[in-house]
Design an enzyme around this catalytic site. Structure first.
Site, PDB file in Angstrom:
ATOM      1  CD  GLU A 164      -2.923  -1.439   2.225  1.00 41.92           C
ATOM      2  OE1 GLU A 164      -3.065   0.065   3.182  1.00 41.92           O
ATOM      3  OE2 GLU A 164      -3.682  -1.493   2.153  1.00 41.92           O
ATOM      4  N   GLY A 186       1.263   3.148   2.245  1.00 42.02           N
ATOM      5  CA  GLY A 186       1.703   3.708   3.547  1.00 42.02           C
ATOM      6  C   GLY A 186       2.967   3.283   4.173  1.00 42.02           C
ATOM      7  CB  ALA A 187       1.808  -0.705   4.730  1.00 39.74           C
ATOM      8  CD  GLU A 199       6.496 -11.922  -3.784  1.00 37.28           C
ATOM      9  OE1 GLU A 199       6.258 -12.184  -3.361  1.00 37.28           O
ATOM     10  OE2 GLU A 199       7.024 -10.677  -4.832  1.00 37.28           O
TER      11      GLU A 199
HETATM   12  C1  LIG Z   1       8.008  -2.600 -10.247  1.00 34.23           C
HETATM   13  C2  LIG Z   1       7.728  -3.044  -9.125  1.00 34.23           C
HETATM   14  C3  LIG Z   1       6.231  -4.207  -8.837  1.00 34.23           C
HETATM   15  C4  LIG Z   1       6.134  -4.147  -7.716  1.00 34.23           C
HETATM   16  N1  LIG Z   1       4.770  -5.732  -7.891  1.00 34.23           N
HETATM   17  C5  LIG Z   1       4.316  -5.971  -6.500  1.00 34.23           C
HETATM   18  C6  LIG Z   1       3.071  -6.682  -6.649  1.00 34.23           C
HETATM   19  O1  LIG Z   1       2.372  -7.751  -7.739  1.00 34.23           O
HETATM   20  N2  LIG Z   1       2.562  -6.837  -5.322  1.00 34.23           N
HETATM   21  C7  LIG Z   1       2.896  -6.224  -4.249  1.00 34.23           C
HETATM   22  O2  LIG Z   1       1.929  -6.406  -3.275  1.00 34.23           O
HETATM   23  N3  LIG Z   1       3.928  -5.601  -3.582  1.00 34.23           N
HETATM   24  C8  LIG Z   1       4.616  -4.948  -5.317  1.00 34.23           C
HETATM   25  N4  LIG Z   1       5.466  -4.538  -5.561  1.00 34.23           N
HETATM   26  C9  LIG Z   1       5.988  -3.649  -4.186  1.00 34.23           C
HETATM   27  C10 LIG Z   1       7.503  -3.943  -3.191  1.00 34.23           C
HETATM   28  O3  LIG Z   1       6.929  -5.896  -2.802  1.00 34.23           O
HETATM   29  C11 LIG Z   1       7.809  -3.117  -1.963  1.00 34.23           C
HETATM   30  O4  LIG Z   1       7.993  -1.918  -2.931  1.00 34.23           O
HETATM   31  C12 LIG Z   1       8.544  -4.106  -1.273  1.00 34.23           C
HETATM   32  O5  LIG Z   1       8.311  -3.540  -0.973  1.00 34.23           O
HETATM   33  C13 LIG Z   1       9.939  -2.206  -0.275  1.00 34.23           C
HETATM   34  O6  LIG Z   1       8.113  -1.694   0.067  1.00 34.23           O
HETATM   35  P1  LIG Z   1       8.388  -0.499  -0.608  1.00 34.23           P
HETATM   36  O7  LIG Z   1       8.548   0.484  -1.309  1.00 34.23           O
HETATM   37  O8  LIG Z   1       6.927   0.490   0.439  1.00 34.23           O
HETATM   38  O9  LIG Z   1       9.274   0.260   0.953  1.00 34.23           O
HETATM   39  P2  LIG Z   1       9.945   0.850   2.232  1.00 34.23           P
HETATM   40  O10 LIG Z   1       9.348  -0.620   2.902  1.00 34.23           O
HETATM   41  O11 LIG Z   1       9.501   1.695   2.512  1.00 34.23           O
HETATM   42  O12 LIG Z   1      11.550   0.594   2.703  1.00 34.23           O
HETATM   43  C14 LIG Z   1      12.334   1.889   2.255  1.00 34.23           C
HETATM   44  C15 LIG Z   1      13.730   1.504   2.522  1.00 34.23           C
HETATM   45  O13 LIG Z   1      13.813   1.400   3.514  1.00 34.23           O
HETATM   46  C16 LIG Z   1      14.183   0.208   4.115  1.00 34.23           C
HETATM   47  N5  LIG Z   1      13.839  -0.751   5.362  1.00 34.23           N
HETATM   48  C17 LIG Z   1      12.295  -0.675   6.188  1.00 34.23           C
HETATM   49  N6  LIG Z   1      12.296  -1.399   7.003  1.00 34.23           N
HETATM   50  C18 LIG Z   1      13.216  -2.049   7.072  1.00 34.23           C
HETATM   51  C19 LIG Z   1      13.758  -1.850   8.358  1.00 34.23           C
HETATM   52  N7  LIG Z   1      13.112  -2.931   9.771  1.00 34.23           N
HETATM   53  N8  LIG Z   1      15.472  -1.958   8.916  1.00 34.23           N
HETATM   54  C20 LIG Z   1      15.996  -1.300   6.823  1.00 34.23           C
HETATM   55  N9  LIG Z   1      15.350  -0.989   6.527  1.00 34.23           N
HETATM   56  C21 LIG Z   1      14.449  -1.234   6.295  1.00 34.23           C
HETATM   57  C22 LIG Z   1      13.932  -0.296   2.700  1.00 34.23           C
HETATM   58  O14 LIG Z   1      14.598  -1.731   2.236  1.00 34.23           O
HETATM   59  C23 LIG Z   1      14.554   0.304   1.702  1.00 34.23           C
HETATM   60  O15 LIG Z   1      15.511   0.433   1.306  1.00 34.23           O
HETATM   61  C24 LIG Z   1       6.368  -3.996  -6.480  1.00 34.23           C
HETATM   62  C25 LIG Z   1       6.908  -2.924  -5.902  1.00 34.23           C
HETATM   63  C26 LIG Z   1       7.775  -2.790  -7.435  1.00 34.23           C
HETATM   64  C27 LIG Z   1       8.541  -1.444  -7.519  1.00 34.23           C
END
Ligand SMILES: Cc1cc2nc3c(=O)[nH]c(=O)nc-3n(C[C@H](O)[C@H](O)[C@H](O)COP(=O)(O)OP(=O)(O)OC[C@H]3O[C@@H](n4cnc5c(N)ncnc54)[C@H](O)[C@@H]3O)c2cc1C
Length: 392
Positions: free
Chosen positions: A140, A142-143, A255
């Site tokens: 989402e 925010g998540a 996955e």
């Molecule tokens: C092209 C693309 C396709 C995707 N397809 C899907 C899909 O089909 N379905 C779906 O549900 N999602 C999908 N995603 C989402 C993807 O799984 C998320 O982008 C990913 O899980 C990271 O979440 P975020 O982008 O919100 O980053 P955030 O969680 O906001 O993280 C930002 C940064 O902080 C770091 N971080 C966060 N928490 C911690 C921690 N505890 N310790 C250290 N570092 C941390 C992360 O590693 C990252 O570097 C897709 C994303 C992209 C870009």
């Protein structure tokens, strides 16, 4: 005394048979003939044709590990592994791999594993045939990494739920006929109170807000979705209410393994491409592969690929044996995704200016590879999981 032969030690790892080799060949032939020649055009168009799902379904690739009674091929995880690896090796592009992979590796497994017979008929069977497109909606705005932060809420009402919320970065999200969607079904925070509902595109209030523009994976669609008072019948609840976190975790294993296999396939191809180019391209009167600097780069690339393959196959073998090798899968995901990016970048460097040009496809490989350390659980999250596994 009976001598027990340790066949395991010398068996092909994982248990690949001639049947799997045939499958490798089939996937490669299909990609060579029907995908690779069109990828450039599809990347420009920002999507591959919908028809490709149907074609993949017709050839059996979307249901390799599902039973024949549901329209599948009756195979197992190893067949699906071959599909993931070869699709990448054959040069289907990150975008096509992501679109077809989202269908076979992340959207349909939970329907098969947790779905009712009715859900199998309505969603899984047509998805295996490529007639319906599926997507998995967890992230989402925010998540992302922190799934406990999911806010999309499904309010229980008579006969079902009313859903409000949004999802983003959803692969296949723009075209999906159904979305396997993580929602919150109780006010309980954290990992509790999460459930899965199957949302259908034609449900009133289900809206595709935008098709997102991204760095790579151009031929796949990535959608942002919103739900406003979407009425979802109780028969679309997937698995048990409030047990959604368990489903998310169960799905991550495949996955991540499947992404690791794709990276191994991609690296195999990049090493070959680098060797070919380094053998042909001449500078200062000799093929560039005769310069130690270039030869050593290729040697390091091949070593990286081989070590990633060993780690990934090890995790795959344990998974195929019915174990839940979280540690090995996490290590494989962590090692392969960054390695693919580095190997792709080295391959580009070996190609010099030509590597930077679209024509050779190497620049696309670099852009496509950048997603690996982020998607499906970022590198940082993989390290967190491993840290905990190691007792820290
Ligand atoms: C092209 C693309 C396709 C995707 N397809 C899907 C899909 O089909 N379905 C779906 O549900 N999602 C999908 N995603 C989402 C993807 O799984 C998320 O982008 C990913 O899980 C990271 O979440 P975020 O982008 O919100 O980053 P955030 O969680 O906001 O993280 C930002 C940064 O902080 C770091 N971080 C966060 N928490 C911690 C921690 N505890 N310790 C250290 N570092 C941390 C992360 O590693 C990252 O570097 C897709 C994303 C992209 C870009």
């Amino acid at each position: 005394m009976t001598v027990v032969k340790d066949t395991g030690a010398r068996a092909r790892i994982p248990p690949f048979t001639d049947e799997h080799d045939d499958l490798r060949e089939q996937v490669n032939r299909w990609v060579d003939e029907e995908i690779a020649p069109n990828v450039g055009e599809w990347e420009e168009a920002r999507e591959f044709p919908r028809e490709l799902y149907r074609r993949a379904g017709e050839l059996g690739f979307l249901g390799l590990k599902y039973p024949a009674e549901l329209g599948g091929q009756g195979g197992d995880a190893i067949h699906d592994a071959v599909w993931a690896e070869e699709l990448a090796y054959a040069g289907a592009s990150g975008g096509v791999g992501a679109g077809l992979g989202a269908q076979s590796a992340i959207a349909t497994p939970p329907v098969f594993n947790f779905g009712t017979p009715d859900q199998h008929e309505r969603f899984l069977r047509p998805a295996i045939a490529g007639e319906k497109i599926g997507a998995l909606g967890i992230t989402e705005p925010g998540a992302g990494s922190d799934v406990a932060g999911i806010r999309t809420f499904a309010r229980p009402v008579d006969g079902g739920y009313v859903v409000n919320g949004s999802k983003t970065f959803i692969t296949n999200g723009v075209r999906a006929d159904f979305l396997v969607c993580a929602v919150r079904t109780s006010e309980e925070g954290g990992h509790g109170g999460l459930s899965f509902l199957i949302l259908e595109r034609e449900m009133p209030g289900y809206e595709v807000v935008s098709k997102l523009e991204k760095m790579g994976w151009h031929s796949s669609d990535t959608g942002e979705l919103s739900f406003t008072d979407v009425e979802v019948p109780a028969e679309n609840l997937l698995g048990e209410e409030d047990r959604g976190f368990y489903l998310i975790m169960a799905n991550f294993a495949w996955e991540r393994l499947s992404m690791s296999l794709g990276a191994v396939g991609g690296m195999r191809r990049l090493v070959e491409t680098a060797v070919d180019y380094a053998s042909e391209r001449e500078a200062f009167g000799r093929p560039i592969g005769r310069f130690q600097a270039i030869r050593h780069k290729v040697a390091a690339m091949a070593t990286t690929m081989e070590s990633c393959r060993a780690l990934t196959y090890h995790a795959l073998r344990l998974h195929a044996q019915g174990e839940n090798p979280i540690r090995e899968v996490t290590m494989a995901k962590l090692a392969t995704q960054r390695s693919l990016l580095e190997v792709a970048d080295e391959c580009l460097q070996i190609h010099g200016g030509y590597g930077y040009m679209r024509e050779y496809g190497v620049e696309r490989a670099v852009r496509d590879a950048r997603l690996g350390p982020i998607g499906g659980g970022s590198d940082e999250i993989m390290k967190e999981i491993l840290g905990k596994q190691l007792g820290l």
